[in-house]
Scaffold this motif. Structure first.
Motif, mmCIF file in Angstrom:
data_model
loop_
_atom_site.group_PDB
_atom_site.id
_atom_site.type_symbol
_atom_site.label_atom_id
_atom_site.label_comp_id
_atom_site.label_asym_id
_atom_site.label_seq_id
_atom_site.Cartn_x
_atom_site.Cartn_y
_atom_site.Cartn_z
ATOM 1 N N TRP A 27 34.432 3.816 16.474
ATOM 2 C CA TRP A 27 33.281 4.505 15.901
ATOM 3 C C TRP A 27 33.110 5.875 16.548
ATOM 4 C CZ3 TRP A 27 29.385 -0.098 16.574
ATOM 5 C CH2 TRP A 27 29.706 -1.108 15.650
ATOM 6 N N ARG A 28 32.533 6.784 15.799
ATOM 7 C CA ARG A 28 32.162 8.081 16.350
ATOM 8 C C ARG A 28 30.961 8.612 15.566
ATOM 9 N NH1 ARG A 28 33.331 12.232 12.983
ATOM 10 N NH2 ARG A 28 34.877 11.865 11.342
ATOM 11 N N ALA A 29 30.256 9.553 16.155
ATOM 12 C CA ALA A 29 29.145 10.209 15.457
ATOM 13 C C ALA A 29 29.718 11.246 14.498
ATOM 14 C CB ALA A 29 28.219 10.881 16.464
ATOM 15 N N PRO A 30 29.092 11.456 13.343
ATOM 16 C CA PRO A 30 29.580 12.477 12.411
ATOM 17 C C PRO A 30 29.457 13.862 13.013
ATOM 18 C CG PRO A 30 27.438 11.656 11.720
ATOM 19 C CD PRO A 30 27.898 10.763 12.845
ATOM 20 N N THR A 42 28.811 17.906 13.089
ATOM 21 C CA THR A 42 27.813 18.767 12.447
ATOM 22 C C THR A 42 28.389 19.401 11.183
ATOM 23 O OG1 THR A 42 26.857 19.277 14.599
ATOM 24 C CG2 THR A 42 26.303 20.754 12.787
ATOM 25 N N GLY A 43 27.645 19.298 10.086
ATOM 26 C CA GLY A 43 28.092 19.896 8.840
ATOM 27 C C GLY A 43 29.042 19.040 8.030
ATOM 28 N N SER A 44 29.346 17.833 8.544
ATOM 29 C CA SER A 44 30.270 16.977 7.807
ATOM 30 C C SER A 44 29.552 16.339 6.622
ATOM 31 C CB SER A 44 30.818 15.889 8.731
ATOM 32 O OG SER A 44 29.799 14.944 9.044
ATOM 33 N N PRO A 45 30.316 15.934 5.579
ATOM 34 C CA PRO A 45 29.687 15.290 4.410
ATOM 35 C C PRO A 45 28.916 14.034 4.780
ATOM 36 C CG PRO A 45 31.953 15.932 3.920
ATOM 37 C CD PRO A 45 31.761 16.137 5.409
ATOM 38 N N GLU A 46 29.302 13.387 5.908
ATOM 39 C CA GLU A 46 28.596 12.168 6.311
ATOM 40 C C GLU A 46 27.112 12.432 6.540
ATOM 41 O OE1 GLU A 46 30.824 9.801 9.347
ATOM 42 O OE2 GLU A 46 32.237 11.449 9.106
ATOM 43 N N LEU A 47 26.822 13.616 7.013
ATOM 44 C CA LEU A 47 25.428 13.950 7.270
ATOM 45 C C LEU A 47 24.661 14.194 5.989
ATOM 46 C CD1 LEU A 47 25.812 16.342 10.350
ATOM 47 C CD2 LEU A 47 25.184 13.932 10.336
ATOM 48 N N ASP A 48 25.373 14.444 4.895
ATOM 49 C CA ASP A 48 24.723 14.686 3.609
ATOM 50 C C ASP A 48 24.596 13.423 2.781
ATOM 51 O OD1 ASP A 48 24.542 17.375 4.203
ATOM 52 O OD2 ASP A 48 26.558 17.777 3.455
ATOM 53 N N GLY A 49 24.936 12.269 3.369
ATOM 54 C CA GLY A 49 24.783 11.008 2.666
ATOM 55 C C GLY A 49 25.969 10.621 1.803
ATOM 56 N N HIS A 50 27.106 11.358 1.913
ATOM 57 C CA HIS A 50 28.271 11.036 1.110
ATOM 58 C C HIS A 50 29.161 10.049 1.832
ATOM 59 C CE1 HIS A 50 27.148 14.175 -1.669
ATOM 60 N NE2 HIS A 50 27.137 15.072 -0.682
ATOM 61 N N ASP A 51 29.855 9.217 1.065
ATOM 62 C CA ASP A 51 30.803 8.288 1.663
ATOM 63 C C ASP A 51 32.069 9.031 2.045
ATOM 64 O OD1 ASP A 51 29.109 6.148 1.325
ATOM 65 O OD2 ASP A 51 29.852 5.721 -0.705
ATOM 66 N N VAL A 52 32.553 8.770 3.230
ATOM 67 C CA VAL A 52 33.770 9.399 3.713
ATOM 68 C C VAL A 52 34.708 8.303 4.177
ATOM 69 C CG1 VAL A 52 34.763 10.943 5.435
ATOM 70 C CG2 VAL A 52 32.544 11.477 4.420
ATOM 71 N N PRO A 53 35.988 8.345 3.789
ATOM 72 C CA PRO A 53 36.931 7.324 4.247
ATOM 73 C C PRO A 53 36.975 7.289 5.771
ATOM 74 C CG PRO A 53 37.902 8.663 2.516
ATOM 75 C CD PRO A 53 36.619 9.325 2.894
ATOM 76 N N GLU A 90 38.395 7.024 9.466
ATOM 77 C CA GLU A 90 39.597 7.481 10.132
ATOM 78 C C GLU A 90 39.616 6.865 11.515
ATOM 79 O OE1 GLU A 90 39.199 11.669 10.116
ATOM 80 O OE2 GLU A 90 39.026 11.814 7.948
ATOM 81 N N PRO A 91 40.042 5.610 11.624
ATOM 82 C CA PRO A 91 39.962 4.885 12.899
ATOM 83 C C PRO A 91 40.598 5.633 14.054
ATOM 84 C CG PRO A 91 40.577 3.414 11.104
ATOM 85 C CD PRO A 91 40.628 4.794 10.549
ATOM 86 N N ALA A 92 41.781 6.218 13.836
ATOM 87 C CA ALA A 92 42.460 6.898 14.940
ATOM 88 C C ALA A 92 41.641 8.076 15.436
ATOM 89 C CB ALA A 92 43.841 7.367 14.479
ATOM 90 N N GLN A 93 41.081 8.846 14.493
ATOM 91 C CA GLN A 93 40.286 10.002 14.873
ATOM 92 C C GLN A 93 39.017 9.579 15.591
ATOM 93 O OE1 GLN A 93 39.214 12.507 11.610
ATOM 94 N NE2 GLN A 93 38.102 13.982 12.878
ATOM 95 N N LYS A 94 38.390 8.511 15.103
ATOM 96 C CA LYS A 94 37.170 8.023 15.734
ATOM 97 C C LYS A 94 37.450 7.523 17.143
ATOM 98 C CE LYS A 94 34.828 6.728 11.448
ATOM 99 N NZ LYS A 94 34.185 5.653 10.688
ATOM 100 N N ALA A 95 38.546 6.810 17.306
ATOM 101 C CA ALA A 95 38.890 6.301 18.624
ATOM 102 C C ALA A 95 39.168 7.434 19.584
ATOM 103 C CB ALA A 95 40.103 5.368 18.522
#
Length: 258
Positions: A212-215, A217-228, A230-235
């Motif tokens: 897990w990771r926090a979204p 700043t400015g990512s679509p996740e913060l706008d309520g959109h679903d984003v695939p 990315e386990p490797a990036q989150k880790a």
């Protein structure tokens, strides 16, 4: 500005210094009131007038702020302000028993000070440390996982002049010294004591295990959109979190307790 009973010229100059830190001088009122308490031991009429004079506002406006926040005291405070959390979790874990034991032991009620002027006792609605309940604070420093017996031991050590250390912070200073720090004048104790304990780091461990990771700043996740996901990036983001100091201190603590 002539010196008053408790706000002398040096303190007045420091009030001006605090106000000058802010684009809008009035934003400095909260630390200015802490400075008043560090000098006078409470919020005094002289302190209110001095703050109003520096900021160019009315004494009534200053008083309105000073009476709104519970950290500003209208009665003299002892050398050590002991606050016991009696909110839900701490209460059921023993906070109520701790508070009652301290009242009996110190022979004071809520928001009262011992005859020797050493301890002021108060109950607090939340110390924001539920993972270490029951918790009490001494001059805003944490004393975790308390019992009625350990709480009595803490106040007796304080009264005797012994050095007392917070469980997750520095050596305990006097209340007036702590108020000066809150006014923005450091005491160089910020890096004393552990930064965190096992309970505080549990969530980080789970985040790393699950990627897990926090979204950002400015990512679509913060706008309520679903984003695939990315386990490797989150880790990777979780693994880069700078928690080395807290973790090393936790390991040392666990080794000592083993």
């Amino acid at each position: 500005m002539s010196a008053t009973h408790e706000i002398d010229d040096a303190t007045y100059a420091e009030l001006e210094q605090i106000a000058a830190r802010y684009p809008e001088a009035r934003s400095g009122l909260l630390p200015m009131l802490h400075l008043v308490q560090s000098v006078a031991g409470r919020i005094t009429p002289e302190g209110i007038e001095a703050c109003a004079d520096v900021l160019g506002i009315s004494a009534a406006e200053v008083s309105g702020v000073a009476t709104f926040y519970t950290m500003y005291k209208r009665k003299p405070v002892g050398d050590y302000l002991v606050g016991v959390c009696t909110n839900t979790l701490c209460a059921v874990m023993g906070g109520d028993l701790i508070f009652e034991r301290l009242k009996e032991h110190l022979d004071v009620g809520n928001d009262e000070t011992t005859a020797d002027g050493a301890i002021t006792l108060e109950h607090i609605e939340c110390n924001a440390a539920c993972d270490y309940a029951p918790v009490m604070m001494v001059n805003w420093e944490f004393m975790d996982n308390q019992t009625p017996e350990s709480a009595v031991q803490v106040v007796e050590e304080l009264r005797s002049g012994a050095e007392v250390r917070s469980t997750r912070g520095p050596r305990i200073c006097t209340w007036r010294e702590a108020e000066r720090v809150l006014a923005g004048f450091p005491d160089d104790r910020a890096d004393e004591g552990p930064a965190a304990g096992p309970a505080s780091l549990a969530g980080l461990g789970i985040a790393r295990e699950r990627g897990w990771r926090a979204p950002e700043t400015g990512s679509p996740e913060l706008d309520g959109h679903d984003v695939p996901e990315e386990p490797a990036q989150k880790a990777a983001a979780a693994s880069e979190a700078d928690t080395s100091r807290a973790e090393s201190e936790t390991i040392e603590e666990e080794v000592r307790d083993a």
